[in-house]
Design a protein around this motif. Structure first.
Motif, PDB file in Angstrom:
ATOM      1  N   VAL A  98      -4.038  33.417   3.751  1.00  0.00           N
ATOM      2  CA  VAL A  98      -3.866  33.776   2.346  1.00  0.00           C
ATOM      3  C   VAL A  98      -4.810  32.923   1.518  1.00  0.00           C
ATOM      4  N   SER A  99      -5.274  33.476   0.409  1.00  0.00           N
ATOM      5  CA  SER A  99      -6.145  32.702  -0.473  1.00  0.00           C
ATOM      6  C   SER A  99      -5.301  31.885  -1.436  1.00  0.00           C
ATOM      7  N   LEU A 100      -5.910  30.839  -2.019  1.00  0.00           N
ATOM      8  CA  LEU A 100      -5.200  30.023  -2.999  1.00  0.00           C
ATOM      9  C   LEU A 100      -4.780  30.876  -4.189  1.00  0.00           C
ATOM     10  N   ARG A 101      -5.680  31.773  -4.607  1.00  0.00           N
ATOM     11  CA  ARG A 101      -5.364  32.635  -5.749  1.00  0.00           C
ATOM     12  C   ARG A 101      -4.137  33.491  -5.450  1.00  0.00           C
ATOM     13  N   ARG A 102      -4.119  34.101  -4.255  1.00  0.00           N
ATOM     14  CA  ARG A 102      -2.987  34.941  -3.887  1.00  0.00           C
ATOM     15  C   ARG A 102      -1.716  34.119  -3.711  1.00  0.00           C
ATOM     16  N   LEU A 103      -1.870  32.909  -3.188  1.00  0.00           N
ATOM     17  CA  LEU A 103      -0.710  32.038  -2.967  1.00  0.00           C
ATOM     18  C   LEU A 103      -0.032  31.697  -4.293  1.00  0.00           C
ATOM     19  N   ILE A 104      -0.848  31.423  -5.312  1.00  0.00           N
ATOM     20  CA  ILE A 104      -0.290  31.067  -6.614  1.00  0.00           C
ATOM     21  C   ILE A 104       0.350  32.276  -7.286  1.00  0.00           C
ATOM     22  N   THR A 105      -0.372  33.374  -7.325  1.00  0.00           N
ATOM     23  CA  THR A 105       0.146  34.543  -8.053  1.00  0.00           C
ATOM     24  C   THR A 105       1.331  35.189  -7.346  1.00  0.00           C
ATOM     25  N   LYS A 106       1.401  35.023  -6.039  1.00  0.00           N
ATOM     26  CA  LYS A 106       2.551  35.561  -5.308  1.00  0.00           C
ATOM     27  C   LYS A 106       3.826  34.818  -5.686  1.00  0.00           C
ATOM     28  N   LYS A 107       3.708  33.517  -5.906  1.00  0.00           N
ATOM     29  CA  LYS A 107       4.880  32.712  -6.251  1.00  0.00           C
ATOM     30  C   LYS A 107       5.118  32.669  -7.755  1.00  0.00           C
ATOM     31  N   TYR A 108       4.037  32.662  -8.542  1.00  0.00           N
ATOM     32  CA  TYR A 108       4.152  32.566 -10.002  1.00  0.00           C
ATOM     33  C   TYR A 108       3.370  33.714 -10.640  1.00  0.00           C
ATOM     34  N   GLN A 109       4.051  34.826 -10.837  1.00  0.00           N
ATOM     35  CA  GLN A 109       3.379  36.035 -11.319  1.00  0.00           C
ATOM     36  C   GLN A 109       2.839  35.875 -12.740  1.00  0.00           C
ATOM     37  N   HIS A 110       3.444  35.003 -13.532  1.00  0.00           N
ATOM     38  CA  HIS A 110       2.985  34.825 -14.905  1.00  0.00           C
ATOM     39  C   HIS A 110       1.578  34.228 -14.970  1.00  0.00           C
TER      40      HIS A 110
END
Length: 929
Positions: A166-178
């Motif tokens: 998983v990419s860092l970008r996807r990791l963040i947005t998957k957990k924090y959609q805002h």
């Protein structure tokens, strides 16, 4: 690190100025649109969420309301790697060479003036790492951490369960959609970002280039561990700040060149922090309905004061409360002991300790790099549990290094086992064992909280870890043969159909013999557990100790009075909680929590132990037990949480004697809960001198309804309590036939309530109001309603300051009563004329007998010994001068009556009674009575 910085600078220099300004402008627009504010709101709601163990105390127990920051000391890798000094209280208290640093200053410049970007915050289990991170996130959400514009927390436990790239970008947005509009411009902006990586020990990190390749693109999918490694390398988002929390054993997994500051959480090493925590926690108002209204602020202040005094004495509890987790346990236990009002109680003591372990271990493995992946709690049960059990069996609480080696190192044979032991000593040891504070025992260890030794010993036994080598080998061999026999059975069945060989069925049965035999042996283990429980629960040498709830209270708040002299022999150690915890661990709820911790207790095992307990525990419980031991037995039944078993045990108790047991709200709730499992009538319930109040009577109301003889003497029961008793006696299901309220401040108002009860009650035959401060008005109130009663046979109004008018009024009503034939009026202010009027009563003519003096006309009263025994029994609670005056009047009356008779037999009887009265007067004057 220089090449990484150069790479980042070259990327920035190659970017066009216009695009950079555009990105920053876009970020400002996103920020102004509220993306980060939504993120803050979401984080605040999530990190302010309290676990179930906290929610029971109500919403006032929020993270902001009761949080106290632990001591954080700056450290270094050299200090972490060097051998630790002797674990003593002095070494924990005195660490002046280490700089204290606050949570908000962790990213300040270091001693060389360099800006710190990566911080490793480490501490042993229970020091408060996770709570501190929660508080840090909540502070940022509320604007109290202005140094950072964006905080992104990650749980390393969650990352360890994710195996997909998983990419860092996807990791963040998957957990924090805002943050989906913020993440694309993170790298190009100057936004001050903080990454929080909580629980690094859950991840296996490899900082070698051969193990984890370099990655600087937030959009490139890589394993989660690779994202963490490259963030720490500063190859990915080099300007971001990172704080990592971990246990001491995992600190060295991050090379020192990637760490700007090491900081150790030292817990509440300052006793003032402990006091502050207890004051904030115990002074919070409850917010749980009616229960909260009963909480007395004066009682809360008293608890805080007693606890503070105990901490100042530097008792063992001071060492325990170095760990904030144990401060939580102390407060939760006190809340359970003092503020439980529900029936049944909402929790058990075993449940508190099990939940406490879940809060601190939550199924963690001891070492994520070990292939066995043994859970931390399972390892503790096998090793520390063994130490605890051996201590309980030998009645020992202090352990030497030799004791520790015998329990921890005796079976160490492989490199893996030694590594696990090293991790345990580094991360977990201080959670369970702390240095002893007793003079001369500084280099021995005790369990951090005494009850924890008994809990772990109980867990060790119930889990079946107490096995001989033959039993262990037999179990493993049985499992192997059992699996093999299943496969062989299939083959033999097929072959037997083709080849009619007679020996095949014999061989098939032989394969099944060993597992069946071993299952019978394992059944013997269940019997042994039940036998151990019964033996420990009913130890005769513990019969006259305080009940276990009072023992726990004393261990936390201390014992008021002069301190023990160092040369004085210590009391024998008591382990009465051990069998109670064994029962509590077998309850369904606790077994479910222990399952999450890696300690599995099967339903079948619990059922077989309960069946075996019926032969031992219930049989021994039928024997007459002293009051404190009976309270322990009732508490054991409450902790066991097996309604069918409890009902069978309670049905065998026809008389319940709890006299002199301090019946706190919790004990009243336990008694009411346990007794509610059946509907049988109780022949006698003795609650004499139990510190009962109206609240306790209200809690016990369903139990009191079923009691034929009810003893409530010496309980300071006033008019409020009499109101509860009135409602009890007027209930249509009340079976109380004998009620004793002697030596209670009933008073005039209380007498009115009891008089109303007499008018409508149909079960009461005996009522004792001896020494209840009725006075003439109270006696008059009872006399007015007495005629409406149809069942009372005996009424005791002795020692109530009644004069002739009130006494004669009661007797006049009694003469007309259908069943009342005996009225006690001794030790009242009755004159000679009144005495003559009462002496003239005849049972055959008037239908009532008044017990006033030791004489009856010219003869000795048939009840003289009864009256004197009542005086002797109640003398400690009566005014001695007034008793002396009454005894002098009785003696004068005896001498006068003796002089009026010429019968030598009667004179002899008079002389005998006079000698008894003179003997009592002499002892009263000498102070020996």
């Amino acid at each position: 690190r220089g090449s990484v910085r150069y790479h980042a600078d070259s990327q920035q220099s190659s970017a066009q100025p216009g695009s950079s300004r555009h990105a920053q402008s876009q970020l400002r627009n996103v920020a102004s649109s509220g993306a980060i504010k939504k993120h803050q709101k979401s984080l605040s709601a999530w990190f302010s969420h309290q676990p179930n163990e906290e929610r029971q105390f109500g919403p006032s127990f929020s993270l902001d309301a009761v949080h106290v920051d632990p001591v954080i000391r700056e450290s270094s890798l050299e200090e972490i790697l060097k051998p630790s000094p002797d674990l003593t209280i002095q070494n924990q208290l005195q660490q002046p060479h280490r700089k204290v640093i606050s949570l908000h200053n962790l990213f300040d410049v270091d001693a060389c003036g360099r800006q710190v970007k990566n911080v490793v915050l480490y501490g042993t289990v229970g020091t408060g790492k996770s709570t501190l991170i929660k508080k840090m996130v909540v502070d940022w959400c509320h604007g109290r951490l202005p140094h950072f514009e964006l905080v992104i927390p990650f749980s390393c436990e969650d990352l360890s369960h994710s195996h997909a790239h998983v990419s860092l970008r996807r990791l963040i947005t998957k957990k924090y959609q805002h943050l989906r509009d913020v993440v694309p411009v993170l790298e190009a902006s100057n936004l001050r970002v903080l990454f929080i990586l909580n629980g690094l020990e859950r991840l296996n990190l490899d900082f070698r280039l051969a193990g984890t390749e370099l990655c600087c693109d937030p959009n490139e999918p890589v394993p989660p561990s690779a994202i963490v490694v490259n963030l720490l390398r500063k190859y990915l988002l080099p300007e971001a700040s990172i704080i990592v929390t971990t246990r001491p054993s995992a600190v060295r997994r991050i090379p020192g060149k990637y760490v700007g500051r090491y900081a150790e959480i030292c817990g509440f090493s300052d006793t003032n922090l402990q006091k502050l925590y207890f004051q904030m926690r115990l002074s919070q108002p409850g917010c749980s309905g009616e229960e909260s209204q009963d909480r007395s602020s004066a009682e809360q202040e008293n608890l805080v004061e007693m606890l503070s005094r105990n901490l100042e004495r530097h008792n063992q509890i001071t060492a325990a409360c170095f760990l904030p987790s144990y401060c939580w346990l102390v407060c939760t236990t006190l809340d359970f002991l003092y503020f439980t009002r529900t029936v049944p109680p909402s929790q058990t003591l075993t449940g508190i300790y099990t939940s406490f372990l879940r809060l601190n271990f939550s199924g963690e493995v001891l070492d994520s790099t070990d292939p066995t992946h043994i859970s931390m709690m399972k390892y503790v049960a096998k090793t520390v549990g063994k130490l605890a059990y051996e201590g309980v069996m030998s009645r020992k609480t202090c352990f030497s290094e030799e004791d520790l080696r015998r329990c921890f190192e005796v079976e160490m044979k492989t490199e893996s086992e030694l590594n696990l032991l090293e991790v345990f000593r580094s991360d977990v040891f201080r959670f369970f064992l702390s240095p002893c504070v007793q003079p001369g025992k500084e280099h021995t260890f005790v369990f951090t909280i005494p009850a924890m030794q008994e809990y772990l010993a109980a867990l060790y036994v119930v889990l079946g870890e107490k096995k001989t080598l033959a039993q262990r080998v037999g179990k493993e061999l049985s499992e192997v043969i059992g699996k093999v026999s299943e496969d062989v059975a299939v083959v033999l069945n097929i072959v037997s159909k083709v080849l009619p060989l007679r020996f095949l069925p014999v061989l098939f049965n032989l394969l099944k013999i060993f597992p069946r035999y071993f299952s019978r042996v394992s059944g013997k283990d269940r019997d042994a557990i039940a036998h151990t429980m019964a033996e420990e629960l009913f130890k005769e040498e513990d019969y006259y100790n305080d009940d276990v709830l009072d023992q726990i209270n004393s261990s936390i708040l201390g014992v008021e009075g002069p301190m023990r002299h160092p040369d004085e022999a210590p009391d024998d150690e008591v382990f009465e909680l051990f069998p109670i915890f064994m029962g509590g661990i077998l309850s369904r709820r606790n077994r479910a929590i222990l399952e999450q911790l890696g300690c599995s207790i099967k339903n079948l095992a619990a059922f077989e132990i309960a069946q075996a307990m019926k032969k031992t525990v219930i049989r021994k419980g039928r024997k007459g037990l002293p009051p404190s031991e009976l309270m322990d037995y009732l508490f054991f039944l409450h902790e066991f949480q097996n309604e069918r078993f409890t009902a069978e045990a309670i049905r065998s108790l026809r008389a319940v004697n709890l006299s002199s047991v301090k019946m706190t709200p919790l004990k009243c709730s336990v008694l009411a809960s346990v007794m509610s499992t059946t509907c049988h009538e109780v022949e006698e319930l003795n609650l004499t001198s139990c510190n009962l109040d109206s609240g306790g009577l209200r809690t016990l109301f369903p139990v009191l309804l079923r009691c034929k003889a009810l003893h409530l003497q010496l309980n300071s029961l006033g008019s409020d309590a009499c109101k509860e008793i009135r409602d009890l006696l007027l209930h249509d299901k009340c079976v109380v036939s004998s009620l004793r309220l002697a030596n209670n401040p009933v008073g005039e108002q209380g007498a009115r309530y009891l008089a109303e009860a007499l008018a409508g009650n149909r079960s009461l035959t005996q009522l004792s109001l001896l020494h209840t401060a009725l006075g003439d008005p109270g006696a008059e109130a009872i006399a007015r309603h007495l005629a409406e009663n149809q069942h009372l046979q005996e009424l005791n109004l002795g020692y109530n300051s009644l004069t002739d008018t009130a006494a004669l009024r009661v007797v006049e009503v009694a003469k007309k009563h259908q069943t009342l034939d005996k009225v006690h009026l001794y030790f009242n202010d009755i004159s000679e004329d009144g005495k003559r009027a009462l002496d003239s009563l005849r049972m055959d003519r008037d239908g009532v007998r008044a017990l006033v003096f030791l004489t009856s006309g010219t003869d000795v009263s048939d009840y003289w010994s009864h009256i004197l025994s009542v005086v002797q029994r109640n003398l400690p609670f009566w005014d001695r001068e007034r008793v002396r005056q009454h005894l002098a009047l009785l003696l004068q009356d005896l001498e006068s009556s003796r002089s009026q008779t010429a019968n030598p037999w009667r004179k002899a009887k008079f002389l005998r009674v006079e000698s008894e009265v003179k003997k009592m007067l002499g002892k009263l004057q000498d102070g020996s009575l």
